[in-house]
Every structure is written in structure tokens, then in C-alpha cells.
Design an enzyme around this catalytic site. Structure first.
Site, PDB file in Angstrom:
ATOM      1  N   ASP A   1       0.831  -1.203   0.000  1.00  0.00           N
ATOM      2  CA  ASP A   1       0.000   0.000   0.000  1.00  0.00           C
ATOM      3  C   ASP A   1       0.867   1.255   0.000  1.00  0.00           C
ATOM      4  O   ASP A   1       0.541   2.247  -0.639  1.00  0.00           O
ATOM      5  CB  ASP A   1      -0.915   0.008   1.233  1.00  0.00           C
ATOM      6  CG  ASP A   1      -1.985  -1.068   1.119  1.00  0.00           C
ATOM      7  OD1 ASP A   1      -2.047  -1.742   0.067  1.00  0.00           O
ATOM      8  OD2 ASP A   1      -2.751  -1.238   2.079  1.00  0.00           O
ATOM      9  N   ALA A   2       1.981   1.189   0.729  1.00  0.00           N
ATOM     10  CA  ALA A   2       2.851   2.374   0.810  1.00  0.00           C
ATOM     11  C   ALA A   2       3.451   2.694  -0.559  1.00  0.00           C
ATOM     12  O   ALA A   2       3.517   3.855  -0.961  1.00  0.00           O
ATOM     13  CB  ALA A   2       3.964   2.132   1.831  1.00  0.00           C
ATOM     14  N   ASP A   3       3.854   1.666  -1.289  1.00  0.00           N
ATOM     15  CA  ASP A   3       4.413   1.892  -2.620  1.00  0.00           C
ATOM     16  C   ASP A   3       3.344   2.445  -3.563  1.00  0.00           C
ATOM     17  O   ASP A   3       3.600   3.301  -4.395  1.00  0.00           O
ATOM     18  CB  ASP A   3       4.986   0.595  -3.208  1.00  0.00           C
ATOM     19  CG  ASP A   3       6.281   0.196  -2.512  1.00  0.00           C
ATOM     20  OD1 ASP A   3       6.843   1.057  -1.815  1.00  0.00           O
ATOM     21  OD2 ASP A   3       6.708  -0.951  -2.670  1.00  0.00           O
TER      22      ASP A   3
ATOM     23  N   GLU B   1      -4.754 -14.258  21.997  1.00  0.00           N
ATOM     24  CA  GLU B   1      -5.544 -15.052  21.052  1.00  0.00           C
ATOM     25  C   GLU B   1      -4.772 -15.148  19.748  1.00  0.00           C
ATOM     26  O   GLU B   1      -3.972 -14.270  19.423  1.00  0.00           O
ATOM     27  CB  GLU B   1      -6.918 -14.424  20.808  1.00  0.00           C
ATOM     28  CG  GLU B   1      -6.858 -13.105  20.058  1.00  0.00           C
ATOM     29  CD  GLU B   1      -8.077 -12.225  20.315  1.00  0.00           C
ATOM     30  OE1 GLU B   1      -9.171 -12.638  19.925  1.00  0.00           O
ATOM     31  OE2 GLU B   1      -7.906 -11.136  20.899  1.00  0.00           O
TER      32      GLU B   1
ATOM     33  N   LYS C   1      -3.874 -14.935  15.848  1.00  0.00           N
ATOM     34  CA  LYS C   1      -4.182 -13.893  14.881  1.00  0.00           C
ATOM     35  C   LYS C   1      -4.432 -14.538  13.525  1.00  0.00           C
ATOM     36  O   LYS C   1      -3.510 -15.018  12.870  1.00  0.00           O
ATOM     37  CB  LYS C   1      -3.000 -12.931  14.797  1.00  0.00           C
ATOM     38  CG  LYS C   1      -3.193 -11.755  13.881  1.00  0.00           C
ATOM     39  CD  LYS C   1      -2.044 -10.757  14.072  1.00  0.00           C
ATOM     40  CE  LYS C   1      -2.228  -9.543  13.187  1.00  0.00           C
ATOM     41  NZ  LYS C   1      -2.091  -9.864  11.757  1.00  0.00           N
TER      42      LYS C   1
ATOM     43  N   ARG D   1     -12.184  -3.257   6.012  1.00  0.00           N
ATOM     44  CA  ARG D   1     -11.274  -2.313   6.662  1.00  0.00           C
ATOM     45  C   ARG D   1     -10.926  -1.132   5.758  1.00  0.00           C
ATOM     46  O   ARG D   1     -10.880  -0.012   6.207  1.00  0.00           O
ATOM     47  CB  ARG D   1      -9.999  -3.056   7.049  1.00  0.00           C
ATOM     48  CG  ARG D   1      -8.747  -2.211   7.026  1.00  0.00           C
ATOM     49  CD  ARG D   1      -7.539  -3.088   7.214  1.00  0.00           C
ATOM     50  NE  ARG D   1      -7.362  -3.305   8.629  1.00  0.00           N
ATOM     51  CZ  ARG D   1      -6.797  -2.394   9.431  1.00  0.00           C
ATOM     52  NH1 ARG D   1      -6.357  -1.267   8.960  1.00  0.00           N
ATOM     53  NH2 ARG D   1      -6.662  -2.636  10.703  1.00  0.00           N
TER      54      ARG D   1
ATOM     55  N   GLU E   1     -12.455 -11.141  11.802  1.00  0.00           N
ATOM     56  CA  GLU E   1     -11.843 -11.521  10.531  1.00  0.00           C
ATOM     57  C   GLU E   1     -12.739 -12.472   9.753  1.00  0.00           C
ATOM     58  O   GLU E   1     -13.242 -13.453  10.306  1.00  0.00           O
ATOM     59  CB  GLU E   1     -10.513 -12.248  10.770  1.00  0.00           C
ATOM     60  CG  GLU E   1      -9.464 -11.427  11.493  1.00  0.00           C
ATOM     61  CD  GLU E   1      -8.795 -10.413  10.581  1.00  0.00           C
ATOM     62  OE1 GLU E   1      -8.878  -9.204  10.907  1.00  0.00           O
ATOM     63  OE2 GLU E   1      -8.221 -10.821   9.557  1.00  0.00           O
TER      64      GLU E   1
ATOM     65  N   CYS F   1      22.779 -11.341 -19.224  1.00  0.00           N
ATOM     66  CA  CYS F   1      22.871 -11.619 -20.645  1.00  0.00           C
ATOM     67  C   CYS F   1      23.473 -10.384 -21.310  1.00  0.00           C
ATOM     68  O   CYS F   1      23.063  -9.268 -21.037  1.00  0.00           O
ATOM     69  CB  CYS F   1      21.475 -11.891 -21.196  1.00  0.00           C
ATOM     70  SG  CYS F   1      21.373 -11.791 -22.984  1.00  0.00           S
TER      71      CYS F   1
ATOM     72  N   CYS G   1      18.155  -9.885 -27.336  1.00  0.00           N
ATOM     73  CA  CYS G   1      17.568 -10.836 -26.391  1.00  0.00           C
ATOM     74  C   CYS G   1      16.058 -10.598 -26.263  1.00  0.00           C
ATOM     75  O   CYS G   1      15.630  -9.494 -25.955  1.00  0.00           O
ATOM     76  CB  CYS G   1      18.224 -10.663 -25.032  1.00  0.00           C
ATOM     77  SG  CYS G   1      17.655 -11.856 -23.825  1.00  0.00           S
TER      78      CYS G   1
HETATM   79 ZN    ZN Z   1      19.544 -13.000 -23.690  1.00  0.00          ZN
END
Ligand code: ZN
Length: 707
Positions: free
Chosen positions: A39-41, A123, A125, A146, A182, A432, A438
Site C-alpha cells: 500500500d505504501a508503494d 488469542e 491472529k 477495513r 476476521e 545476458c 535478447c
Molecule cells: Zn539473452
């Protein structure tokens, strides 16, 4: 936030790239429940997009991610819901010490005397999907996911299909109450679901959590109903009253209303007993019907929870004690090599499928050549693998190390194109060298070849390159100059008209006599950026001389193997000098790294063929450094900060034309610092050294005076 693009063209390119990328991640997250980035990214991408849109408002695209978000909400089957009380996240602890620290922190915060007991609940998780279920007048009125903790999605009809969730609360329940817990799928149900999906030719889910999320977030509640979803309560949100003074009291009341709770929910007033409970749950983990990833501890007394409150998004009164990565044993059946878009060869282990924490694993990454050597793995070995969270599983131990079987030899050629594959000195990654031909690297290389800093062909962007590649119209850079032979093929394609095709072909023709430095940069040889390309051409004059020089370096290296073997700095500096003398350059930035990259590139037969092919199509302009009389001739100039009217490369080129040397860092040899807004350490250093500092306008005036 990194610097904003310097020009409109750059900004437009980046906005296009961001729009595509964000749309892709939206689709992966919302439609497929298979996110590839955190989520942060994701937030960082959106932030970057918004910053560029703010700086270049005229470039905002019709398919801007911002326009999309609005559309997605309106058109989405799931509407957004704002949580009255946010869903918090939990701090994590990994060791017994982390938990002892947590307990000590709580005691300190509450100023508890040593003999005062501190009760904690514990408990397991569940690795599921958080759901908040709101009851008004004891009737279920809304269930929401959520989301980001503050705004989630309304899944009320779907939640109503889950048998563990009561549709109404008994009369002794408060008027307003939100139960939180959950939604999950058991391991067995998950295996059955995937088997059924596979038989029906439908999508396979990666793990029970993704299957639960995908099943709950359906626009058609009948689909949810058909999926074996369960619910376990672990807390509460908004409420008009609570039934009791402790976490335990309230949870037992919730249980009394018909919600399942964890069988492992218990209360302790002693840390060692708490940790014993953790270990007992960990030991049962593999046999539990659902996936768990730790144990959650909460301060039991509600008045103390109240006093402890929250730090940022997490409560001070709770912590999740995570389990270490899950491990399993299996047989390594084969080692395959994958070639990435940058040419990196990555070994992938093919396993006899094994279940690790409820997920069937059949592939592991073996990272690189060194890792294979470290583990001593050969096909046929028994290996111990581990999986931590959503990270790709890896081999932690080779259990057999059977030396009788043939060892695995890391390939010396690329499995995709047959070009030589080499590791640079001091690097573990094998790459390579057939960059131009390629198939694994082709798309990225062609994009680079026509990009703004390289050939800069108008109208030939990522989309067209991808289209022409897919259609088999282009394979190598030279093919771009042969596109005119395919005029009719292109015209026959959707979205192309006479005018657009002819414009494109004209733009390509206009680059048939390209700037030699741009052409060299466009080849995408490692370590040869646009500045190095210019420096190389300053020495060579004609680009055509380069392959011969590169092979001379190759031969010299082959004839002097001890120079590579010795890590002694003296040998490296001798090799640096040799490379410079062969390439006829004096620039400091050019040495072994650049020289060897050129050597490997041109020694590769496929690259030479592609090069000859390209040189048959183009006629690069000989490189001439025109120097003019100027007040900065012979001086060393450094540019720093943000330049408003030109790119850094352009500024450096100007300096060179004025007979000055453009350097990258400030030293006693620096004569002049040109500083734009945001200049930092270089500015400070220049001031310390008493070096003259001017702004961009001052520099423009010098250029102007030189005429
Ligand atoms: Zn290659």
C-alpha cells in the site's frame, strides 16, 4: 519526493507511465485481489502523479488516476463507507524480548507498582480480512471492510450470507454496537475451492486470505454465498455501551450473542505463561483449520486501554507477536533460469509441490549463482524451504548435498537468446550481454533506443513499440528504420491513419543521420550513460571506431588474466589507464567498468550483427566538440540544484562548448558552481572552499556573452 520533471515532454511521459501503472495496480488490487506492491508503494505512485499534475496542470490526462478514482467509486459495485471509529493496526513483536519490552512500556505508562498484576488477553491472529459489522437497535445494518482503516467498502449483502454472523443481537445487547473480526476461509475449504476453480478453468487463488477477500468483495452476494466463508470476532468499534470492565468480559458477551471466538482466547497475568501459550499455539499451527500468523496480546482492563490510548494508527495497549517463517521439506526437482527485463539471469528452483502454512509451493527463488554454490544444491536434493508472509519462498537449507549426482552448472549463455552471460567483477548477478537481440530484454531496449535522451523519435512511444514488437514488425533497432517497408501493414492496423503513419515514418527518416552520442547512448550498454557516451566520442571522434576499440580491450583483458584475478588496487588502476589509452579518453569517469562493458557487448556476436545491421541503416554525424572563446574556457564548472530552463545534460554540453569542464562534484579544483533552487551539500561545500557561486540566470548570461 524526488525532483519534478524538467520539461513538459518528460512530465507527459511520466504521467502516461504512472496512469498505466496505477491502473494496473488498481485492477490487481480491486478486481483480482492479487496486489503486487505494498500500500505504501502504491500511495507513493499516486503522490508522485499528483505532484506532477499540480506542476503541469495542462498535461493532466483524460485517463488520469484521479479521474479514474472518482469513476471507480461511482461505477464500483461496492460503495465506500466511512468508519465511525477507525480500524486500527497492530504493532508487531518478533521475539520474547519485544514482548517483555511491550509489557514494561505498558507498566511504565500506567505507573504500576511491581506487585500490581497486569492482565493480558492472548488469542491467535487469523490471516483473514477485517470486517466491521454494525448493529443498530440490535439489527445488522451494515458490514464494511477495513479499507484504509477510515474508509472501507460496503459488503452488507455479502456479510449476511455468512452463517457465523448473526443478523440480529439479543435484547440484552447495547442499542448501538459494532463487532469486529476476521472473515476467513479454512485451509480445507480453500483447497476444495481451488480444485473446483481449476476444474472449471477459473482463476486459482494464491492463498486462503486472497480467496476470502475475493469471495467477500463480490458485487453479486450469491457468489459470496456459494463460498465457504467463516467469521471470528476479536474486538469492537463504535458502541453505545459495553457489557463489562475488561476485554474478556466484552468478548464473552459477544460470544453470548452468537459470534464465534477463537478457542485460544485466554487471560494471563504472568508474562512467562503468556509466552508459553504463544509456543503452544505455534506448535499447533500446522494442524489448525485456518492460517494464522501470530498471537495478539491486549491489556485486559478497559479503563487502562482508555488511558493508554493510541500512537498514530496503533493502540498502545495491544501487540501482535508474530511467528517466525514457516518451513517445510521437499525435493528440488530442477533448476530453471529466467531472464529478467534487465538481462539478469535468475535461477528458479522447481519443487515437488509441498504445503507450507496452507499454501502449495512449487517454485522457489534461488537468487543467484552464489546462492546455488552456497547451498550446494543440485536437482534431486532434499531441501528445507521457508515462506514468510507473502514473500516468495526460499531455500534455507540443503538437507542432502549429494555429491554423486551431477552438479548444477550455471549457464554461460543466455537461455533466451544464446548470447554470452557474464557477471561483472565484484557482482554476483550474471547478465545476458545480448541486450539488442535478447527477447527478454527487447522491449525495454527498444523503448530506450527511441527515448528522449537517445534517438528521440517523435510519435514512437512505448505503446507503438509494444504493438510493432507483438506484430513481428520490429525485433532490433535497425528494424525501426525498415518500418517504411511495412507501411501497408501498419495502415491495416486499428488506430492508424495515412497521416499518423506518414508522420511516424517521417520522424524516423529524420533520425537517419543521428547524433553519434545519442545513438551510442541508445544502445543501452551497461555503464554507458549519455555523458559517458559523449566523453567516449570526444576521444574516438567517429562512432564507427568503437567496436574495434572494444575488442582491443577484450583481447587485452584475456591476455592479462592476472589483472582481473588480483584485487590489488594497483592492477585496477593499471587497467583503468590501459582502457583510457585504448579509447583515447582522459575522462575520469571512464575506466574498467565502462571498458569491460563495451568489451563484453561487442565481443558478443549477436550484438555485433545487430550493430552492423544498424550501421547499414544510419549514418551518424561525426562528433565535433565546438569550443568557443568564453570567460569560462579551461575552467571547471559544477551544476547543482534544479535548473529551470534546461536539463542537466544540456547545461553540461553548454559548458563543454564554452571550453569548460563540467564536473560532478565540488572540490578544490572547482572554479564555478551554478546552483539552482534546492542546492544542498554542494552549495555548502563551495561556500566553505570560497568557490564562486552563480545562479542559472548568471550562467545564461555567460553563455550569452560568448555569443
Ligand atoms: Zn539473452
Amino acid at each position: 519526493m524526488s525532483n519534478l520533471p524538467e520539461s513538459e515532454a518528460e512530465a507527459a511521459n511520466e504521467l502516461m507511465r504512472l496512469a498505466k501503472e496505477i491502473a494496473k495496480h488498481n485492477r490487481l488490487y480491486h478486481a483480482e485481489d492479487a496486489p503486487e506492491i505494498s500500500d505504501a508503494d502504491y500511495d507513493a505512485l499516486v503522490k508522485r502523479n499528483n505532484a506532477i499534475e499540480a506542476a503541469f496542470p495542462n498535461l493532466v490526462r483524460p485517463d488520469s488516476p484521479n479521474a479514474q478514482v472518482g469513476a471507480a467509486v461511482a461505477g464500483s459495485p461496492l460503495s465506500k463507507v466511512r468508519h465511525e471509529v477507525r480500524l486500527y493496526s497492530l504493532d508487531n513483536g518478533f521475539s520474547d524480548e519485544d514482548i517483555a519490552d511491550f509489557v514494561a512500556r505498558v507498566r511504565r505508562f500506567l505507573s504500576l507498582s511491581e506487585d500490581e498484576p497486569l492482565c493480558l488477553t492472548a488469542e491467535d491472529k487469523i490471516d483473514g480480512l477485517s470486517l466491521s459489522i454494525r448493529y443498530e437497535d440490535r439489527k445488522l445494518v451494515r458490514a464494511a471492510t477495513r479499507g484504509d482503516g477510515q474508509v472501507g467498502e460496503d459488503v452488507t449483502p455479502n456479510a449476511l450470507t455468512i452463517a457465523d454472523i448473526p443478523q440480529a443481537l439479543p435484547d440484552d445487547a447495547p442499542e448501538l454496537f459494532e463487532v469486529r473480526g476476521e472473515v476467513y476461509m479454512s485451509k480445507a475449504a480453500f483447497a476444495d475451492l481451488n480444485a473446483a476453480q481449476e476444474a472449471a478453468g477459473e482463476k486459482i487463488f494464491a492463498n486462503p486470505r486472497n480467496a476470502a477477500a475475493g469471495s467477500l468483495r463480490q458485487k453479486d452476494a450469491r457468489v459470496t454465498e456459494a463460498r465457504p466463508l467463516r467469521f471470528l470476532a476479536h474486538g469492537w468499534g463504535d458502541h453505545s455501551a459495553v457489557s463489562g470492565d475488561t476485554q474478556t468480559d466484552v468478548m464473552r458477551a459477544i460470544e453470548g450473542w452468537g459470534f464465534p471466538l477463537s478457542d485460544h482466547l485466554k487471560r494471563f497475568d504472568d508474562v512467562s505463561e503468556l509466552l508459553e501459550h504463544y509456543r503452544s499455539i505455534e506448535a499447533q499451527r500446522a494442524d489448525m483449520p485456518y492460517d494464522i500468523d501470530g498471537v495478539v496480546y491486549k491489556v485486559d482492563r478497559l479503563d487502562w486501554q482508555q488511558r493508554l490510548g493510541f500512537v498514530a494508527k496503533a493502540p498502545r495497549w495491544a501487540i501482535a507477536h508474530k511467528f517466525p517463517a514457516e518451513k517445510a521439506e521437499t525435493t528440488l526437482e530442477a533448476i530453471d533460469i529466467q531472464v529478467g527485463r534487465t538481462g539478469k539471469l535468475t535461477p528458479v528452483g522447481r519443487l515437488m509441490p509441498v504445503t507450507v502454512g496452507g499454501v502449495v509451493v512449487s517454485n522457489v527463488t534461488l537468487h543467484n549463482r552464489d546462492e546455488i554454490e552456497r547451498l550446494g544444491v543440485r536437482p534431486g536434493d532434499r531441501v528445507r524451504i521457508q515462506r514468510a508472509g507473502d514473500v516468495i519462498p526460499q531455500v534455507v537449507e540443503n538437507l542432502t548435498r549429494n555429491e554423486d549426482r551431477p552438479a548444477f552448472h550455471f549457464p554461460e549463455t543466455c537461455p533466451e537468446c544464446g548470447s554470452e552471460a557474464v557477471a561483472e567483477e565484484g557482482e554476483v548477478d550474471v547478465r545476458c550481454t545480448g541486450g539488442l537481440i535478447c527477447p527478454a530484454q527487447r522491449y525495454q531496449r527498444l523503448i530506450h533506443f527511441v527515448s528522449r535522451g537517445a534517438l528521440d523519435i517523435d510519435g514512437l512511444g512505448e505503446k507503438s513499440i509494444a504493438e510493432f514488437l507483438d506484430a513481428g514488425l520490429i525485433h532490433s533497432p535497425a528494424d525501426i528504420f525498415r518500418l517504411r517497408k511495412h507501411r501497408d501493414d501498419i495502415l491495416a492496423r486499428e488506430g492508424w491513419q495515412e497521416k499518423s503513419v506518414d508522420n511516424l515514418l517521417a520522424a524516423i527518416e529524420a533520425k537517419r543521420k543521428p547524433d553519434a552520442a545519442r545513438l551510442l547512448f541508445g544502445l543501452g550498454i551497461r555503464h554507458v550513460g549519455s555523458v559517458t557516451a559523449r566523453d567516449l566520442l570526444k576521444g574516438l571522434g567517429k562512432l564507427e571506431r568503437l567496436p574495434g576499440k572494444a575488442l582491443e580491450i577484450y583481447d587485452y583483458r584475456e591476455a592479462n588474466p592476472q589483472m582481473e584475478a588480483e584485487s590489488d588496487g594497483k592492477f585496477k588502476s593499471r587497467m583503468d589507464e590501459k582502457v583510457k589509452s585504448i579509447l583515447e579518453v582522459q575522462t575520469d569517469g571512464i575506466g574498467v567498468a565502462v571498458g569491460f562493458a563495451l568489451a563484453d557487448f561487442f565481443h558478443e556476436k549477436h550484438n555485433r550483427e545487430a550493430w552492423d545491421d544498424l550501421m547499414g541503416e544510419v549514418d551518424p554525424e561525426p562528433f565535433v566538440v565546438e569550443t568557443r572563446e568564453s570567460e569560462v574556457a579551461g575552467k571547471t564548472v559544477v551544476f547543482t540544484g534544479k535548473l529551470e530552463t534546461m536539463s542537466r545534460d544540456e547545461a553540461k554540453a553548454q559548458a563543454e562548448r564554452l571550453g569548460a569542464k563540467a564536473a560532478g562534484s565540488v572540490s578544490a579544483k572547482t572554479d564555478l558552481l551554478v546552483a539552482g533552487p534546492g542546492a544542498g551539500s554542494k552549495m555548502k561545500k563551495a561556500q566553505e572552499l570560497g568557490i564562486e557561486v552563480i545562479d542559472e540566470a548568471g550562467w545564461a548570461a555567460i553563455v550569452e556573452r560568448a555569443g
